[in-house]
Every structure is written in structure tokens, then in C-alpha cells.
Design a protein around this motif. Structure first.
Motif, PDB file in Angstrom:
ATOM      1  N   ALA A 260     -58.918 -79.830 -40.892  1.00 50.31           N
ATOM      2  CA  ALA A 260     -58.144 -79.708 -39.545  1.00 50.31           C
ATOM      3  C   ALA A 260     -56.934 -80.579 -39.458  1.00 50.31           C
ATOM      4  O   ALA A 260     -55.911 -80.202 -39.047  1.00 50.31           O
ATOM      5  CB  ALA A 260     -59.055 -79.598 -38.556  1.00 50.31           C
ATOM      6  N   CYS A 261     -57.177 -81.989 -39.714  1.00 53.63           N
ATOM      7  CA  CYS A 261     -56.067 -82.774 -39.736  1.00 53.63           C
ATOM      8  C   CYS A 261     -55.148 -82.503 -40.799  1.00 53.63           C
ATOM      9  O   CYS A 261     -53.858 -82.774 -40.590  1.00 53.63           O
ATOM     10  CB  CYS A 261     -56.736 -84.106 -39.926  1.00 53.63           C
ATOM     11  N   VAL A 262     -55.547 -81.912 -42.139  1.00 51.06           N
ATOM     12  CA  VAL A 262     -54.359 -81.332 -42.968  1.00 51.06           C
ATOM     13  C   VAL A 262     -53.436 -80.412 -42.094  1.00 51.06           C
ATOM     14  O   VAL A 262     -52.239 -80.470 -42.391  1.00 51.06           O
ATOM     15  CB  VAL A 262     -55.104 -81.039 -44.277  1.00 51.06           C
ATOM     16  N   ASP A 263     -54.076 -79.578 -41.634  1.00 49.08           N
ATOM     17  CA  ASP A 263     -53.380 -78.391 -40.963  1.00 49.08           C
ATOM     18  C   ASP A 263     -52.652 -79.128 -39.946  1.00 49.08           C
ATOM     19  O   ASP A 263     -51.088 -78.713 -39.840  1.00 49.08           O
ATOM     20  CB  ASP A 263     -54.027 -77.477 -40.422  1.00 49.08           C
ATOM     21  N   ALA A 264     -53.147 -79.935 -38.923  1.00 46.60           N
ATOM     22  CA  ALA A 264     -52.394 -80.385 -38.007  1.00 46.60           C
ATOM     23  C   ALA A 264     -51.149 -81.390 -38.370  1.00 46.60           C
ATOM     24  O   ALA A 264     -50.159 -81.463 -37.744  1.00 46.60           O
ATOM     25  CB  ALA A 264     -53.145 -81.428 -37.053  1.00 46.60           C
ATOM     26  N   MET A 265     -51.269 -82.166 -39.458  1.00 43.67           N
ATOM     27  CA  MET A 265     -50.463 -83.123 -39.854  1.00 43.67           C
ATOM     28  C   MET A 265     -49.244 -82.457 -40.554  1.00 43.67           C
ATOM     29  O   MET A 265     -47.999 -82.765 -40.161  1.00 43.67           O
ATOM     30  CB  MET A 265     -51.090 -84.111 -40.884  1.00 43.67           C
ATOM     31  N   TYR A 266     -49.482 -81.246 -41.286  1.00 45.29           N
ATOM     32  CA  TYR A 266     -48.645 -80.674 -41.716  1.00 45.29           C
ATOM     33  C   TYR A 266     -47.727 -79.962 -40.896  1.00 45.29           C
ATOM     34  O   TYR A 266     -46.463 -80.214 -40.889  1.00 45.29           O
ATOM     35  CB  TYR A 266     -49.059 -79.652 -42.991  1.00 45.29           C
ATOM     36  N   ALA A 267     -48.203 -79.413 -39.798  1.00 46.16           N
ATOM     37  CA  ALA A 267     -47.583 -78.758 -38.661  1.00 46.16           C
ATOM     38  C   ALA A 267     -46.714 -79.745 -37.990  1.00 46.16           C
ATOM     39  O   ALA A 267     -45.487 -79.461 -37.673  1.00 46.16           O
ATOM     40  CB  ALA A 267     -48.515 -78.022 -37.815  1.00 46.16           C
ATOM     41  N   ALA A 268     -47.150 -80.683 -37.686  1.00 48.62           N
ATOM     42  CA  ALA A 268     -46.306 -81.789 -36.912  1.00 48.62           C
ATOM     43  C   ALA A 268     -45.076 -82.212 -37.608  1.00 48.62           C
ATOM     44  O   ALA A 268     -44.148 -82.752 -37.155  1.00 48.62           O
ATOM     45  CB  ALA A 268     -47.235 -82.825 -36.520  1.00 48.62           C
ATOM     46  N   GLN A 269     -45.536 -82.530 -38.996  1.00 42.94           N
ATOM     47  CA  GLN A 269     -44.591 -83.151 -39.913  1.00 42.94           C
ATOM     48  C   GLN A 269     -43.251 -82.026 -39.850  1.00 42.94           C
ATOM     49  O   GLN A 269     -42.142 -82.305 -39.907  1.00 42.94           O
ATOM     50  CB  GLN A 269     -44.984 -83.453 -41.020  1.00 42.94           C
ATOM     51  N   LYS A 270     -43.594 -80.817 -40.116  1.00 39.55           N
ATOM     52  CA  LYS A 270     -42.655 -79.662 -40.447  1.00 39.55           C
ATOM     53  C   LYS A 270     -42.001 -79.632 -39.081  1.00 39.55           C
ATOM     54  O   LYS A 270     -40.633 -79.373 -38.985  1.00 39.55           O
ATOM     55  CB  LYS A 270     -43.289 -78.530 -40.618  1.00 39.55           C
TER      56      LYS A 270
END
Length: 212
Positions: free
Chosen positions: A142-152
Motif C-alpha cells: 500500500a505504501c508503494v502505491d501511496a508513495m508513487y502517487a504522491a511523488q507523481k
């Protein structure tokens, strides 16, 4: 092996050599004279830390070691790390992560304040820079999805609108997964993400992260 402490290459010349290793330079630390002993032959060298953008157009905090007698670069390493992640929603991606000692941490070194972890507020850490297993119920995933989204999102705000980070003043926010609720919330200084109605995925899709 004895190494003479006398340098024939000056500090400013070593700094110029180190700066040439990056495409763009924002800052150069004062060169430090030391004995570089991680290669086969120990040598007197200048360590120069340069911050900017690499020739691959990614952020860099590069430690460059310049031979103090020949002026040639003998070694270099970068503080900025790019981890690999397997999200349930975004699939296999690269995410910017940090390093603390021998451990990697889900803390973004390029977007101040951005990190992801559990409900205790601490960022996830581990011995390898590979994150998540692709399962919708796995919190690291879930953190992979969240970090990727926030970075983009950070990049979009910068490139499209000229905004300086999520906050507008160069800061981002902490994210916490594993909330025991079918919802996601903004708590004033951090976000918390729960799960979907069927408990098959965490609520860390791009639209939910962007909304919070």
C-alpha cells in the motif's frame, strides 16, 4: 601502506572536477582532504559533495573523490537512492527512497516531509531497497502505491503549475497505512488510509492520495 598527506591538486580544482560529474549543480560543499582506501590502492583524495541533477536528469547528492595528486576522479557514490516497488494498483515501479545507516527507509530524500509507514507514524525500513509484494492486503505494498502517487503528484504540481511541493513552500506530508476503517482522512499534518469495502485493497489509489 603510508600515504603522504601533501596534495598537489588544490581544493578549488577538485571542486571544479566534481561539479563536472553532474548536469546541473545547486550546491558544492567545502572539499575535505582524506585517504581514500576502498579501492585496491589507498590514495590521498579530496572528497567533494555536490548537489544538483545527474546526467540522467534525476536529483543527486553526489560524493566525488578526486585524486589529490593527479586530479582524476577515482570514486563516487550518490546519497539519492531509487528503490523498486511492487504496488497492488500501480504495478512494478521505481520510487525515491532514503537510507539510514545500513537500512533503507520509505522516506523521500527529494521531497521533504514525504514518507510512508504504519499507524505509529514511523516510516517503513528494511535491509533491501525493494518494497511490496503486489498484494492488495499488504501494507508495505500500500505504501508503494501511496508513495508513487504522491511523488507523481509533486512532479505534476511543479511541472504544470510551478508549485513548490504539496504545501507550496517545499514540503510534503507523512502517510500512514493500515487505518481500521473503510475510508481515508487528512489529520492536519498527515494522511491515513484504510481499506475498501471488501477489504481486498488499501485505499491508496492515485485519486484517493491526491484527494487527501
Amino acid at each position: 601502506m603510508n600515504v603522504s598527506p601533501k596534495a598537489t591538486v588544490k581544493a578549488d580544482a577538485a571542486a571544479a572536477t566534481a561539479r563536472a560529474e553532474l548536469a546541473t549543480v545547486e550546491d558544492t560543499k567545502t572539499p575535505e582532504l582524506l585517504v581514500h582506501a576502498t579501492t585496491k590502492t589507498p590514495r590521498l583524495a579530496w572528497e567533494v559533495v555536490v548537489t544538483g541533477t545527474s546526467k540522467k536528469n534525476i536529483p543527486s547528492v553526489l560524493h566525488v573523490y578526486v585524486d589529490a595528486r593527479t586530479g582524476k576522479v577515482i570514486d563516487a557514490w550518490d546519497e539519492v537512492r531509487e528503490g523498486t516497488g511492487r504496488g497492488a494498483l500501480v504495478g512494478q515501479v521505481n520510487i525515491d527512497t532514503g537510507r539510514s545507516g545500513s537500512s533503507y527507509t520509505m522516506t523521500d530524500p527529494n521531497r521533504p516531509g514525504l514518507q510512508c509507514g504504519g499507524q505509529n507514524g514511523a516510516a517503513y525500513t528494511k535491509s533491501s531497497d525493494s518494497w511490496g509484494n503486489g498484494s492488495g492486503t499488504d501494507l508495505e505494498t500500500a505504501c508503494v502505491d501511496a508513495m508513487y502517487a504522491a511523488q507523481k503528484e509533486w512532479d505534476m504540481l511543479r511541472d504544470w503549475l510551478g508549485r513548490n511541493g504539496h504545501s507550496g513552500s517545499g514540503r510534503s506530508f507523512s502517510m500512514r497505512v493500515g487505518l481500521n476503517a473503510v475510508n481515508a482522512y487528512w489529520y492536519g499534518s498527515y494522511t491515513a488510509f484504510g481499506y475498501n469495502q471488501n477489504r481486498t485493497n488499501q485505499l491508496t489509489s492515485m485519486d484517493v492520495v491526491g484527494h487527501e
